[in-house]
Design a protein around this motif. Structure first.
Motif, PDB file in Angstrom:
ATOM      1  N   VAL A  51       0.615  -1.686   0.102  1.00  0.00           N
ATOM      2  CA  VAL A  51       0.197  -0.048  -0.106  1.00  0.00           C
ATOM      3  C   VAL A  51       1.095   0.912   0.139  1.00  0.00           C
ATOM      4  O   VAL A  51       1.336   1.602   0.943  1.00  0.00           O
ATOM      5  CB  VAL A  51      -0.564   0.252   1.372  1.00  0.00           C
ATOM      6  N   GLN A  52       0.830   1.732  -1.227  1.00  0.00           N
ATOM      7  CA  GLN A  52       1.911   3.240  -0.779  1.00  0.00           C
ATOM      8  C   GLN A  52       0.714   4.562  -0.604  1.00  0.00           C
ATOM      9  O   GLN A  52       1.298   5.362   0.365  1.00  0.00           O
ATOM     10  CB  GLN A  52       1.745   3.807  -2.774  1.00  0.00           C
ATOM     11  N   ARG A  53      -0.835   4.431  -0.638  1.00  0.00           N
ATOM     12  CA  ARG A  53      -1.121   5.976   0.084  1.00  0.00           C
ATOM     13  C   ARG A  53      -2.522   5.064  -0.066  1.00  0.00           C
ATOM     14  O   ARG A  53      -3.457   4.441  -0.737  1.00  0.00           O
ATOM     15  CB  ARG A  53      -1.100   7.187  -1.229  1.00  0.00           C
ATOM     16  N   LEU A  54      -2.924   5.680   1.368  1.00  0.00           N
ATOM     17  CA  LEU A  54      -4.594   4.930   1.916  1.00  0.00           C
ATOM     18  C   LEU A  54      -5.190   6.752   2.559  1.00  0.00           C
ATOM     19  O   LEU A  54      -4.418   6.864   3.495  1.00  0.00           O
ATOM     20  CB  LEU A  54      -4.164   4.617   2.710  1.00  0.00           C
ATOM     21  N   THR A  55      -5.830   6.951   1.945  1.00  0.00           N
ATOM     22  CA  THR A  55      -6.817   8.481   2.710  1.00  0.00           C
ATOM     23  C   THR A  55      -8.730   7.513   2.948  1.00  0.00           C
ATOM     24  O   THR A  55      -8.696   6.987   2.739  1.00  0.00           O
ATOM     25  CB  THR A  55      -7.164   9.282   1.205  1.00  0.00           C
ATOM     26  N   PRO A  56      -9.425   8.100   3.265  1.00  0.00           N
ATOM     27  CA  PRO A  56     -10.426   7.874   3.607  1.00  0.00           C
ATOM     28  C   PRO A  56     -11.094   7.522   2.477  1.00  0.00           C
ATOM     29  O   PRO A  56     -12.641   6.857   2.341  1.00  0.00           O
ATOM     30  CB  PRO A  56     -11.091   9.210   4.283  1.00  0.00           C
ATOM     31  N   SER A  57     -10.823   8.143   1.076  1.00  0.00           N
ATOM     32  CA  SER A  57     -11.747   8.078   0.013  1.00  0.00           C
ATOM     33  C   SER A  57     -11.016   7.136  -0.795  1.00  0.00           C
ATOM     34  O   SER A  57     -11.642   6.313  -2.317  1.00  0.00           O
ATOM     35  CB  SER A  57     -12.677   9.064  -0.667  1.00  0.00           C
ATOM     36  N   THR A  58      -9.304   7.204  -0.821  1.00  0.00           N
ATOM     37  CA  THR A  58      -8.744   6.438  -1.692  1.00  0.00           C
ATOM     38  C   THR A  58      -7.823   5.276  -1.561  1.00  0.00           C
ATOM     39  O   THR A  58      -7.462   5.638  -0.377  1.00  0.00           O
ATOM     40  CB  THR A  58      -8.303   8.256  -2.992  1.00  0.00           C
ATOM     41  N   ILE A  59      -7.322   4.404  -2.524  1.00  0.00           N
ATOM     42  CA  ILE A  59      -6.054   3.245  -2.145  1.00  0.00           C
ATOM     43  C   ILE A  59      -5.510   3.437  -3.045  1.00  0.00           C
ATOM     44  O   ILE A  59      -5.880   2.996  -4.114  1.00  0.00           O
ATOM     45  CB  ILE A  59      -6.632   2.817  -1.419  1.00  0.00           C
ATOM     46  N   GLU A  60      -3.674   3.633  -3.127  1.00  0.00           N
ATOM     47  CA  GLU A  60      -2.765   3.738  -4.169  1.00  0.00           C
ATOM     48  C   GLU A  60      -1.988   2.219  -3.393  1.00  0.00           C
ATOM     49  O   GLU A  60      -1.465   2.388  -2.477  1.00  0.00           O
ATOM     50  CB  GLU A  60      -1.883   4.992  -4.438  1.00  0.00           C
ATOM     51  N   PHE A  61      -2.264   0.888  -4.334  1.00  0.00           N
ATOM     52  CA  PHE A  61      -1.505  -0.140  -3.798  1.00  0.00           C
ATOM     53  C   PHE A  61      -0.555  -0.439  -5.282  1.00  0.00           C
ATOM     54  O   PHE A  61      -1.258  -0.903  -6.055  1.00  0.00           O
ATOM     55  CB  PHE A  61      -2.027  -1.208  -3.182  1.00  0.00           C
ATOM     56  N   HIS A 299       4.150  -5.575 -12.784  1.00  0.00           N
ATOM     57  CA  HIS A 299       3.867  -4.577 -11.524  1.00  0.00           C
ATOM     58  C   HIS A 299       2.945  -3.265 -12.047  1.00  0.00           C
ATOM     59  O   HIS A 299       2.874  -2.167 -12.899  1.00  0.00           O
ATOM     60  CB  HIS A 299       5.362  -4.043 -11.501  1.00  0.00           C
ATOM     61  N   PHE A 300       2.031  -3.921 -11.091  1.00  0.00           N
ATOM     62  CA  PHE A 300       1.096  -3.105 -11.551  1.00  0.00           C
ATOM     63  C   PHE A 300       0.301  -1.994 -10.473  1.00  0.00           C
ATOM     64  O   PHE A 300       0.664  -2.456  -8.673  1.00  0.00           O
ATOM     65  CB  PHE A 300      -0.461  -4.137 -11.706  1.00  0.00           C
ATOM     66  N   MET A 301       0.097  -1.174 -10.373  1.00  0.00           N
ATOM     67  CA  MET A 301      -0.161   0.184  -9.689  1.00  0.00           C
ATOM     68  C   MET A 301      -1.363   1.008 -10.130  1.00  0.00           C
ATOM     69  O   MET A 301      -1.878   1.107 -11.270  1.00  0.00           O
ATOM     70  CB  MET A 301       0.979   1.780  -9.825  1.00  0.00           C
ATOM     71  N   PHE A 302      -1.866   0.264  -7.988  1.00  0.00           N
ATOM     72  CA  PHE A 302      -3.455   0.440  -8.412  1.00  0.00           C
ATOM     73  C   PHE A 302      -3.669   1.835  -7.757  1.00  0.00           C
ATOM     74  O   PHE A 302      -3.234   2.333  -7.057  1.00  0.00           O
ATOM     75  CB  PHE A 302      -4.197  -0.728  -7.850  1.00  0.00           C
ATOM     76  N   ASN A 303      -4.754   2.439  -8.591  1.00  0.00           N
ATOM     77  CA  ASN A 303      -5.688   3.625  -7.991  1.00  0.00           C
ATOM     78  C   ASN A 303      -6.927   3.692  -7.797  1.00  0.00           C
ATOM     79  O   ASN A 303      -7.688   3.450  -9.252  1.00  0.00           O
ATOM     80  CB  ASN A 303      -5.309   5.090  -8.485  1.00  0.00           C
ATOM     81  N   VAL A 304      -8.102   3.530  -6.598  1.00  0.00           N
ATOM     82  CA  VAL A 304      -8.845   2.800  -6.418  1.00  0.00           C
ATOM     83  C   VAL A 304     -10.282   4.172  -5.937  1.00  0.00           C
ATOM     84  O   VAL A 304      -8.964   4.166  -4.197  1.00  0.00           O
ATOM     85  CB  VAL A 304      -9.252   1.338  -5.305  1.00  0.00           C
ATOM     86  N   GLU A 305     -10.503   4.447  -6.445  1.00  0.00           N
ATOM     87  CA  GLU A 305     -11.685   5.454  -5.664  1.00  0.00           C
ATOM     88  C   GLU A 305     -13.093   5.040  -5.114  1.00  0.00           C
ATOM     89  O   GLU A 305     -14.093   5.074  -5.837  1.00  0.00           O
ATOM     90  CB  GLU A 305     -11.728   7.148  -6.388  1.00  0.00           C
ATOM     91  N   SER A 306     -13.324   5.002  -3.736  1.00  0.00           N
ATOM     92  CA  SER A 306     -14.326   4.487  -3.523  1.00  0.00           C
ATOM     93  C   SER A 306     -15.507   5.689  -3.236  1.00  0.00           C
ATOM     94  O   SER A 306     -15.381   7.238  -3.381  1.00  0.00           O
ATOM     95  CB  SER A 306     -14.487   3.932  -1.663  1.00  0.00           C
ATOM     96  N   THR A 307     -16.761   5.107  -3.966  1.00  0.00           N
ATOM     97  CA  THR A 307     -17.925   6.419  -3.713  1.00  0.00           C
ATOM     98  C   THR A 307     -18.686   6.303  -2.278  1.00  0.00           C
ATOM     99  O   THR A 307     -19.458   7.666  -2.021  1.00  0.00           O
ATOM    100  CB  THR A 307     -18.808   5.802  -4.639  1.00  0.00           C
ATOM    101  N   GLY A 308     -17.758   5.623  -1.409  1.00  0.00           N
ATOM    102  CA  GLY A 308     -18.357   5.930  -0.044  1.00  0.00           C
ATOM    103  C   GLY A 308     -19.619   4.563   0.768  1.00  0.00           C
ATOM    104  O   GLY A 308     -18.976   4.803   1.609  1.00  0.00           O
ATOM    105  N   GLN A 309     -19.731   3.506   0.009  1.00  0.00           N
ATOM    106  CA  GLN A 309     -20.119   2.840   0.681  1.00  0.00           C
ATOM    107  C   GLN A 309     -19.355   2.017   1.615  1.00  0.00           C
ATOM    108  O   GLN A 309     -19.764   1.303   2.317  1.00  0.00           O
ATOM    109  CB  GLN A 309     -21.352   1.878  -0.662  1.00  0.00           C
ATOM    110  N   TYR A 310     -17.708   1.226   1.229  1.00  0.00           N
ATOM    111  CA  TYR A 310     -16.926   0.803   1.256  1.00  0.00           C
ATOM    112  C   TYR A 310     -15.961   1.897   1.725  1.00  0.00           C
ATOM    113  O   TYR A 310     -15.713   2.922   1.426  1.00  0.00           O
ATOM    114  CB  TYR A 310     -16.267  -0.053   0.599  1.00  0.00           C
ATOM    115  N   ASN A 311     -15.168   1.255   2.826  1.00  0.00           N
ATOM    116  CA  ASN A 311     -13.541   2.584   3.029  1.00  0.00           C
ATOM    117  C   ASN A 311     -13.320   1.487   1.711  1.00  0.00           C
ATOM    118  O   ASN A 311     -13.235   0.274   1.436  1.00  0.00           O
ATOM    119  CB  ASN A 311     -13.342   1.700   4.153  1.00  0.00           C
TER     120      ASN A 311
END
Length: 345
Positions: A51-61, A299-311
Motif C-alpha cells: 500500500v503506497q497511499r491511503l486516504t478516507p476515500s482512495t487507496i493506491e497500492f 508490476h501493477f500500480m492500482f488507484n482505487v477511489e471509493s464512492t463511500g459505501q465501503y472504506n
C-alpha cells in the motif's frame, strides 16, 4: 506478504526478465526444450502487495508478480461485481418543481448510500414485495416557502426562502420491522449530505417514497462502489550511457518533476513511479541511444477511489472474495463434469 517500496524496487532490479510485454509466458512449450510451467511456490515468492497511499476515500497500492489477466479481473470485479445498496424504485407522490419526475428520480437513484451491503439480502425476484431483509426505505418531503419579514431588495434565495435547495441530507430513513434494532448506531443515510438534488421556489414541493435494494455495477452504474478503479505498469527507465554534464538539465526536464535527479554530476533515476511515459526524451537526438524506456510487465500500480459505501481498504478484499467464489464454482462444475464422464464410461 506486504513489503516496503524499497523492497519492491530491489525486487524489480534483480528480476530484469520481468521487463517487456504484458502477456505471460509461464506455460510449457513457450521456450523450446524448457519447462516454464506455473509453480505455486514460485508464485508465492514473487507475489508482493504494498500500500503506497491511503486516504478516507482512495487507496493506491502495488500488486507485483501476477499476470495482467489477474490484475484486470480484480479491477473489473471492483467495478461491476462488488455489491452495494442503491435506490431502485421511487414513488412520486408530489413534484411541483421545474424538474421532471424522471430526471429527479434518476438523480436520487444515483445518490451513494452509506449502508453495509452485507446487512441486506438480494431481492428474490423483480416482482417480489419489499421486505425488511432486502429493502431500505427513504422518504423525501420538502416544501419551499417565503421567509416573513425579509427585505424586498434581498437577492439571496437562502435568505428569501425556506428550503429553496433540496439536498440529500433531507432524505429520511423510514425503518420497518426489526431494522431499528439492526441498524442501531449505524443509521442508513446518504454518503454525502450536501449533494444538491433540485431547487424549489415558494409553493413548490417534492414528496418522494424511495426503495433501496442490493445490486451490482453490471446491472447499473449506480451500484458500482468505485468512482475510479485503474492500474498502470511501473515505468522502468534504463540509462545506457552517462549523460554529459552540459545536457543533464535538459535531460531532467524531459521527465516529470521528481523522476530524474542530478547527484554529484551524475543523472540518477530517483522515482520512476512519477513518470508518465511521455517519451519526450526520445524527441532529442542527443539522448537517442543513451536511455531506454520500458515498463515492468507484472508490476501493477492500482488507484482505487471509493464512492463511500465501503472504506477504500475494504474494496480489494471484497473483490478477492468474489474471485475466490468464482473459482470455487468452476471447481465444483469440473468435479461434476468429470464425475458424470466417469459414470458414463
Amino acid at each position: 506478504m506486504p513489503r516496503s517500496l524499497d523492497d519492491t524496487r530491489r525486487h524489480v532490479q534483480v528480476l530484469p526478465e520481468r521487463i517487456g510485454a504484458v502477456a505471460g509466458s509461464e506455460f510449457p512449450g513457450h521456450y523450446p526444450g524448457e519447462d516454464h510451467s506455473w509453480s505455486l511456490q514460485k508464485f508465492k515468492e514473487n507475489l508482493i502487495t504494498s500500500v503506497q497511499r491511503l486516504t478516507p476515500s482512495t487507496i493506491e497500492f502495488d500488486l507485483v508478480g501476477v499476470d495482467a489477466s489477474i490484475a484486470n479481473a480484480l479491477r473489473r470485479v471492483m467495478i461491476a461485481e462488488v455489491p452495494t445498496i442503491a435506490i431502485e424504485e421511487i414513488y412520486v407522490w408530489n413534484n411541483t418543481s421545474i424538474m421532471q419526475d424522471e430526471v429527479l428520480c434518476h438523480r436520487v437513484g444515483l445518490v451513494p448510500l452509506k449502508i453495509d451491503p452485507r446487512s441486506l439480502k438480494y431481492r428474490p425476484s423483480p416482482h417480489s414485495a419489499p421486505h425488511e431483509t432486502d429493502t431500505i426505505v427513504f422518504d423525501l418531503s420538502v416544501r419551499c416557502d417565503r421567509r416573513p419579514g425579509v427585505d424586498k431588495s434581498e437577492k439571496d434565495p437562502k435568505k428569501l426562502y425556506y428550503d429553496s435547495n433540496v439536498y440529500t441530507g433531507m432524505m429520511k430513513w423510514s425503518p420497518s420491522g426489526d431494522q431499528s434494532r439492526k441498524y442501531r448506531g449505524k443509521e442508513p443515510k446518504p454518503v454525502d449530505r450536501d449533494i444538491l438534488l433540485c431547487k424549489l421556489r415558494p409553493g413548490q414541493q417534492v414528496d418522494l417514497h424511495c426503495f433501496a435494494r442490493k445490486g451490482v455495477g453490471m446491472d447499473h452504474a449506480k451500484f458500482s462502489p468505485v468512482a475510479t478503479a485503474s492500474y498502470r505498469l511501473l515505468p522502468h527507465i534504463i540509462l545506457r550511457e552517462p549523460i554529459p554534464v552540459e545536457h543533464q538539465q535538459k535531460f531532467q526536464k524531459c521527465f516529470p518533476e521528481g523522476v530524474i535527479e542530478i547527484e554529484n554530476d551524475q543523472v540518477v533515476v530517483k522515482n520512476p513511479r512519477k513518470d508518465t511515459v511521455s517519451r519526450e526524451v526520445l524527441r532529442h537526438p542527443e539522448f537517442a541511444d543513451k536511455v531506454s524506456l520500458n515498463r515492468i510487465r507484472d508490476h501493477f500500480m492500482f488507484n482505487v477511489e471509493s464512492t463511500g459505501q465501503y472504506n477504500p481498504e475494504e474494496l480489494v478484499p471484497e473483490a478477492i472474495k468474489i474471485l475466490l467464489s468464482k473459482i470455487s464454482a468452476v471447481e465444483e462444475g469440473l468435479d461434476k463434469l468429470f464425475a458424470s464422464e466417469g459414470q458414463a464410461a
